[in-house]
Motif scaffolding. Sequence first.
Motif, PDB file in Angstrom:
ATOM      1  N   LYS A  96       0.848  -1.069  -0.023  1.00 37.83           N
ATOM      2  CA  LYS A  96       0.085   0.000   0.014  1.00 37.83           C
ATOM      3  C   LYS A  96       1.035   1.325   0.017  1.00 37.83           C
ATOM      4  O   LYS A  96       0.283   2.359  -0.423  1.00 37.83           O
ATOM      5  CB  LYS A  96      -0.956   0.074   1.139  1.00 37.83           C
ATOM      6  N   GLU A 155      -8.382  -1.595  -2.522  1.00 31.90           N
ATOM      7  CA  GLU A 155      -8.328  -0.197  -1.758  1.00 31.90           C
ATOM      8  C   GLU A 155      -7.804   0.950  -2.526  1.00 31.90           C
ATOM      9  O   GLU A 155      -8.103   2.134  -2.181  1.00 31.90           O
ATOM     10  CB  GLU A 155      -7.278  -0.692  -0.540  1.00 31.90           C
ATOM     11  N   GLN A 156      -6.857   0.691  -3.294  1.00 34.47           N
ATOM     12  CA  GLN A 156      -5.859   1.774  -4.028  1.00 34.47           C
ATOM     13  C   GLN A 156      -6.904   2.425  -5.353  1.00 34.47           C
ATOM     14  O   GLN A 156      -6.591   3.463  -5.479  1.00 34.47           O
ATOM     15  CB  GLN A 156      -4.447   1.209  -4.710  1.00 34.47           C
ATOM     16  N   ARG A 158     -10.366   2.616  -4.896  1.00 40.39           N
ATOM     17  CA  ARG A 158     -11.567   3.041  -4.366  1.00 40.39           C
ATOM     18  C   ARG A 158     -11.726   4.580  -4.669  1.00 40.39           C
ATOM     19  O   ARG A 158     -10.680   5.259  -4.284  1.00 40.39           O
ATOM     20  CB  ARG A 158     -11.647   2.678  -3.004  1.00 40.39           C
ATOM     21  N   GLN A 190     -11.996  -1.078   6.587  1.00 42.95           N
ATOM     22  CA  GLN A 190     -11.223  -2.087   5.791  1.00 42.95           C
ATOM     23  C   GLN A 190     -10.136  -2.875   6.730  1.00 42.95           C
ATOM     24  O   GLN A 190      -9.966  -4.237   6.369  1.00 42.95           O
ATOM     25  CB  GLN A 190     -10.269  -1.205   4.978  1.00 42.95           C
TER      26      GLN A 190
END
Length: 209
Positions: A96, A155-156, A158, A190
Amino acid sequence: MKLTKDRIVDAGMAVFAEVGYQNLSMRQVAERLDAHAGSLYYHVRGGKDELLALMADRVCHRAHDLGTEALAALPATATWQDRLTAQATALRLSIKQHPGGAQLLAESPGTLSTGALSLMERLLRTLLDAGLPAEHCGIAADTLLSHVTGFVLQEQNRPAAPPAVTAELYADLCERFPLVMGDLIPRIGQDEKFARSLRLLCTGFAALS
């Protein structure tokens, strides 16, 4: 400053963060370094493909190092589930930190990245030590890595804010998709979602032994 392979990888990571996987070019990396594109090939002879492999290897090595720290912090009484969770959590946090890190990780097996191989070797050892039959360990490790990669990709990608919808459209969506839009299924953050997903996977892996 003198061109080095590390500096080229640094510049590649920076350009990758801005333009993405498909649009990365050696010319853009050279411009970031204030150098001629041809001079990069002295250090990275395979061009873009080799550069991407070097970038993936860096991400994987850093993830492996972070996993080593996480494992060292576990108590002596830690279970194999704790060790697997520590590795997966460290991997998620590590990739991340790099825009596009999940995509680089997904590409790494095809490049024989020593960083990716180190991650896989340790996961396989953890599963074998847990008593899983050898014939299931490869699939279990692949499943875990695919889950972490996919989770971070989501996640990246979203959106920063939910899409704007009218009251009429929202009501229609709630009627058509009551489980997705309604209150029956809890909505969690998350981090908690990731932790629970790892517990589900470990439960499945444990059933194999």
